[in-house]
Write a protein that holds these residues in place. Structure first.
Motif, PDB file in Angstrom:
ATOM      1  N   ASN A 146       0.867  -1.216  -0.112  1.00 14.85           N
ATOM      2  CA  ASN A 146       0.154   0.080   0.202  1.00 14.85           C
ATOM      3  C   ASN A 146       0.894   1.235   0.049  1.00 14.85           C
ATOM      4  OD1 ASN A 146      -2.114  -1.560   0.188  1.00 14.85           O
ATOM      5  ND2 ASN A 146      -2.681  -1.045   2.426  1.00 14.85           N
ATOM      6  N   PHE A 147       2.154   1.191   0.172  1.00 15.14           N
ATOM      7  CA  PHE A 147       2.890   2.583   0.186  1.00 15.14           C
ATOM      8  C   PHE A 147       2.903   3.271  -0.954  1.00 15.14           C
ATOM      9  CE2 PHE A 147       6.744   5.047   0.570  1.00 15.14           C
ATOM     10  CZ  PHE A 147       6.438   5.994   1.630  1.00 15.14           C
ATOM     11  N   HIS A 148       2.570   4.499  -0.713  1.00 16.26           N
ATOM     12  CA  HIS A 148       2.580   5.609  -1.999  1.00 16.26           C
ATOM     13  C   HIS A 148       3.538   6.599  -1.808  1.00 16.26           C
ATOM     14  CE1 HIS A 148       1.092   7.923  -5.315  1.00 16.26           C
ATOM     15  NE2 HIS A 148       1.163   9.153  -4.468  1.00 16.26           N
ATOM     16  N   LEU A 149       4.354   6.802  -3.007  1.00 10.16           N
ATOM     17  CA  LEU A 149       5.150   7.969  -3.052  1.00 10.16           C
ATOM     18  C   LEU A 149       4.872   8.628  -4.254  1.00 10.16           C
ATOM     19  CD1 LEU A 149       8.130   9.458  -2.491  1.00 10.16           C
ATOM     20  CD2 LEU A 149       8.942   7.930  -4.306  1.00 10.16           C
ATOM     21  N   LEU A 150       4.935  10.027  -4.073  1.00  5.67           N
ATOM     22  CA  LEU A 150       4.611  11.197  -5.133  1.00  5.67           C
ATOM     23  C   LEU A 150       5.774  12.181  -4.928  1.00  5.67           C
ATOM     24  CD1 LEU A 150       1.618  12.487  -7.223  1.00  5.67           C
ATOM     25  CD2 LEU A 150       3.268  14.074  -5.721  1.00  5.67           C
ATOM     26  N   PHE A 151       6.397  12.382  -6.245  1.00 10.66           N
ATOM     27  CA  PHE A 151       7.222  13.789  -6.331  1.00 10.66           C
ATOM     28  C   PHE A 151       6.881  14.399  -7.473  1.00 10.66           C
ATOM     29  CE2 PHE A 151      11.010  15.777  -7.914  1.00 10.66           C
ATOM     30  CZ  PHE A 151      11.245  16.591  -6.697  1.00 10.66           C
ATOM     31  N   ASP A 152       6.577  15.614  -7.480  1.00 13.79           N
ATOM     32  CA  ASP A 152       6.646  16.466  -8.712  1.00 13.79           C
ATOM     33  C   ASP A 152       7.167  17.947  -8.562  1.00 13.79           C
ATOM     34  OD1 ASP A 152       4.472  17.918  -7.506  1.00 13.79           O
ATOM     35  OD2 ASP A 152       3.150  17.403  -9.136  1.00 13.79           O
ATOM     36  N   MET A 153       7.484  18.571  -9.805  1.00 12.22           N
ATOM     37  CA  MET A 153       8.297  19.765  -9.694  1.00 12.22           C
ATOM     38  C   MET A 153       7.983  20.645 -10.837  1.00 12.22           C
ATOM     39  SD  MET A 153      12.138  18.959 -10.418  1.00 12.22           S
ATOM     40  CE  MET A 153      12.659  18.010 -11.631  1.00 12.22           C
ATOM     41  N   GLY A 154       7.927  22.189 -10.600  1.00 10.52           N
ATOM     42  CA  GLY A 154       7.555  22.778 -11.906  1.00 10.52           C
ATOM     43  C   GLY A 154       7.402  24.175 -11.492  1.00 10.52           C
ATOM     44  N   PRO A 155       7.395  25.426 -12.606  1.00 11.10           N
ATOM     45  CA  PRO A 155       7.091  26.543 -12.259  1.00 11.10           C
ATOM     46  C   PRO A 155       5.559  26.929 -11.904  1.00 11.10           C
ATOM     47  CG  PRO A 155       7.437  26.293 -14.618  1.00 11.10           C
ATOM     48  CD  PRO A 155       7.656  25.020 -13.969  1.00 11.10           C
ATOM     49  N   ILE A 156       5.493  27.852 -11.197  1.00 14.75           N
ATOM     50  CA  ILE A 156       3.897  28.173 -10.904  1.00 14.75           C
ATOM     51  C   ILE A 156       3.704  29.874 -11.202  1.00 14.75           C
ATOM     52  CG2 ILE A 156       3.348  26.347  -9.549  1.00 14.75           C
ATOM     53  CD1 ILE A 156       3.773  28.417  -7.299  1.00 14.75           C
ATOM     54  N   TYR A 157       2.552  30.170 -11.416  1.00 13.16           N
ATOM     55  CA  TYR A 157       2.096  31.204 -11.568  1.00 13.16           C
ATOM     56  C   TYR A 157       1.184  31.623 -10.307  1.00 13.16           C
ATOM     57  CZ  TYR A 157      -0.310  35.940 -12.402  1.00 13.16           C
ATOM     58  OH  TYR A 157      -0.732  37.071 -12.532  1.00 13.16           O
ATOM     59  N   TYR A 158       1.319  32.401  -9.384  1.00 13.28           N
ATOM     60  CA  TYR A 158       0.677  32.485  -8.151  1.00 13.28           C
ATOM     61  C   TYR A 158      -0.365  33.821  -8.028  1.00 13.28           C
ATOM     62  CZ  TYR A 158       4.062  35.160  -6.199  1.00 13.28           C
ATOM     63  OH  TYR A 158       5.355  36.347  -6.130  1.00 13.28           O
ATOM     64  N   PHE A 159      -1.221  33.953  -7.413  1.00 15.33           N
ATOM     65  CA  PHE A 159      -2.316  34.937  -7.222  1.00 15.33           C
ATOM     66  C   PHE A 159      -3.157  34.691  -5.972  1.00 15.33           C
ATOM     67  CE2 PHE A 159      -4.311  32.056 -10.266  1.00 15.33           C
ATOM     68  CZ  PHE A 159      -5.561  32.153  -9.920  1.00 15.33           C
ATOM     69  N   ASP A 160      -3.320  35.882  -5.425  1.00 14.68           N
ATOM     70  CA  ASP A 160      -4.402  35.886  -4.147  1.00 14.68           C
ATOM     71  C   ASP A 160      -5.472  36.745  -4.655  1.00 14.68           C
ATOM     72  OD1 ASP A 160      -3.657  38.426  -3.582  1.00 14.68           O
ATOM     73  OD2 ASP A 160      -2.167  37.422  -2.275  1.00 14.68           O
ATOM     74  N   VAL A 161      -6.603  36.604  -3.467  1.00 13.42           N
ATOM     75  CA  VAL A 161      -7.700  37.550  -3.718  1.00 13.42           C
ATOM     76  C   VAL A 161      -7.640  38.956  -3.288  1.00 13.42           C
ATOM     77  CG1 VAL A 161      -9.178  35.463  -3.132  1.00 13.42           C
ATOM     78  CG2 VAL A 161      -8.335  36.856  -1.219  1.00 13.42           C
ATOM     79  N   ASP A 162      -6.226  39.059  -2.529  1.00 15.30           N
ATOM     80  CA  ASP A 162      -5.991  40.563  -2.622  1.00 15.30           C
ATOM     81  C   ASP A 162      -5.133  41.300  -3.705  1.00 15.30           C
ATOM     82  OD1 ASP A 162      -7.179  40.397   0.030  1.00 15.30           O
ATOM     83  OD2 ASP A 162      -5.034  39.340   0.951  1.00 15.30           O
ATOM     84  N   GLY A 163      -4.868  40.633  -4.613  1.00 12.27           N
ATOM     85  CA  GLY A 163      -4.244  41.232  -5.920  1.00 12.27           C
ATOM     86  C   GLY A 163      -2.964  41.119  -6.082  1.00 12.27           C
ATOM     87  N   GLY A 164      -2.237  40.353  -4.974  1.00 15.08           N
ATOM     88  CA  GLY A 164      -0.970  39.816  -5.363  1.00 15.08           C
ATOM     89  C   GLY A 164      -0.822  38.768  -6.388  1.00 15.08           C
ATOM     90  N   HIS A 165       0.489  39.057  -6.961  1.00 10.54           N
ATOM     91  CA  HIS A 165       0.645  37.867  -7.956  1.00 10.54           C
ATOM     92  C   HIS A 165       2.142  37.817  -8.537  1.00 10.54           C
ATOM     93  CE1 HIS A 165       0.982  40.597 -11.338  1.00 10.54           C
ATOM     94  NE2 HIS A 165       0.112  41.521 -10.723  1.00 10.54           N
ATOM     95  N   GLY A 166       2.325  36.718  -9.037  1.00  8.60           N
ATOM     96  CA  GLY A 166       3.768  36.660  -9.551  1.00  8.60           C
ATOM     97  C   GLY A 166       4.123  35.183 -10.128  1.00  8.60           C
ATOM     98  N   LEU A 167       5.390  35.105 -10.484  1.00 10.07           N
ATOM     99  CA  LEU A 167       5.747  33.824 -11.082  1.00 10.07           C
ATOM    100  C   LEU A 167       6.814  33.236 -10.142  1.00 10.07           C
ATOM    101  CD1 LEU A 167       5.781  31.857 -13.350  1.00 10.07           C
ATOM    102  CD2 LEU A 167       7.444  33.162 -14.674  1.00 10.07           C
ATOM    103  N   PHE A 168       6.784  31.869  -9.732  1.00  6.34           N
ATOM    104  CA  PHE A 168       7.840  31.318  -8.914  1.00  6.34           C
ATOM    105  C   PHE A 168       8.472  30.436  -9.568  1.00  6.34           C
ATOM    106  CE2 PHE A 168       9.216  29.119  -4.949  1.00  6.34           C
ATOM    107  CZ  PHE A 168       9.672  30.126  -4.475  1.00  6.34           C
ATOM    108  N   PRO A 169       9.510  30.421  -9.994  1.00  7.58           N
ATOM    109  CA  PRO A 169      10.315  29.617 -11.126  1.00  7.58           C
ATOM    110  C   PRO A 169      10.335  27.869 -10.623  1.00  7.58           C
ATOM    111  CG  PRO A 169      11.795  30.814  -9.920  1.00  7.58           C
ATOM    112  CD  PRO A 169      10.663  31.353  -9.386  1.00  7.58           C
TER     113      PRO A 169
END
Length: 180
Positions: A146-169
Motif C-alpha cells: 500500500n505505500f505510495h510516493l509522489l514527487f513533482d516539480m515545476g514553475p507556477i504562477y500564483y495569485f491571491d484574492v488581495d491582488g498579489g501575484h507573480g511567477l515562482f520559477p
C-alpha cells in the motif's frame, strides 16, 4: 463558433472515455502533508487527482510579512490540490516488468493548488486565499502492498484574492502515504 466548441468537447469526451484505460481509481491517505486524495482515470493514460488536507507551505515573494523574504518562511495551511496527470511511460514499465499498479509511472501535469488562511507558522503567509497554477513533471510509485510516493516539480504562477501575484520559477511537492 459555439457549435464547433461543443462538438469538439463531445468528441474529446467520447474519445477519452471510450478507450481501454490503464489508469486506475485510487483513494490515498497522505501523511507528510496530512490529507486525503482521490485519483480517477479520465483517459487511457491520464487521471484527475483531487487532494485536500492541512499541510506545510512556504511563502510566495509578495505574501511574506517578514523584513527579509527568503521564501523559506513556513506555515501550516488548509489546501485543495487538483492535478490532471498524463502518464507517458506505462508501456516502457510493462516491458521492463515494472509495476504500474495504482498509476505507478512518470507524468506531466497541469496543477492548480489553492491554500486557505495560515493556521500557524513563523509568518502570515496567506491572509485569505491564494492560488497557484502551472505545469509539473513528476513520478509516483506504489511500493509493497500500500505505500505510495509522489514527487513533482515545476514553475507556477500564483495569485491571491488581495491582488498579489507573480511567477515562482521552481516549486516541488513530496507526498508519502498509503493507497486504500
Amino acid at each position: 463558433m459555439k457549435k464547433i466548441l461543443l462538438l469538439s468537447f463531445i468528441l474529446l469526451t467520447i474519445t477519452l472515455f471510450s478507450q481501454e484505460k490503464r489508469t486506475q481509481r485510487v483513494w490515498r491517505v497522505n501523511f507528510l502533508n496530512p490529507g486525503i486524495e482521490y485519483e480517477m482515470p479520465i483517459g487511457n493514460n491520464s487521471t484527475l487527482s483531487i487532494g485536500a488536507g492541512i499541510g506545510y507551505s512556504g511563502s510566495y515573494p509578495h505574501s511574506s510579512t517578514s523584513d527579509v523574504d527568503t521564501g523559506l518562511v513556513y506555515a501550516i495551511n488548509p489546501f485543495l490540490d487538483v492535478q490532471h496527470k498524463w502518464f507517458y511511460n506505462f508501456e516502457k514499465r510493462k516491458i521492463k516488468e515494472l509495476n504500474i499498479t495504482n498509476n505507478s509511472g512518470n507524468f506531466v501535469s497541469a496543477r492548480m493548488l489553492t491554500r486557505g488562511k495560515t493556521l500557524f507558522g513563523d509568518d502570515i503567509v496567506t491572509k485569505s486565499l491564494d492560488f497557484a497554477v502551472g505545469p509539473t513533471w513528476g513520478i509516483q510509485r506504489k511500493y509493497g502492498k500500500n505505500f505510495h510516493l509522489l514527487f513533482d516539480m515545476g514553475p507556477i504562477y500564483y495569485f491571491d484574492v488581495d491582488g498579489g501575484h507573480g511567477l515562482f520559477p521552481f516549486t516541488f511537492q513530496l507526498n508519502l502515504g498509503f493507497d486504500l
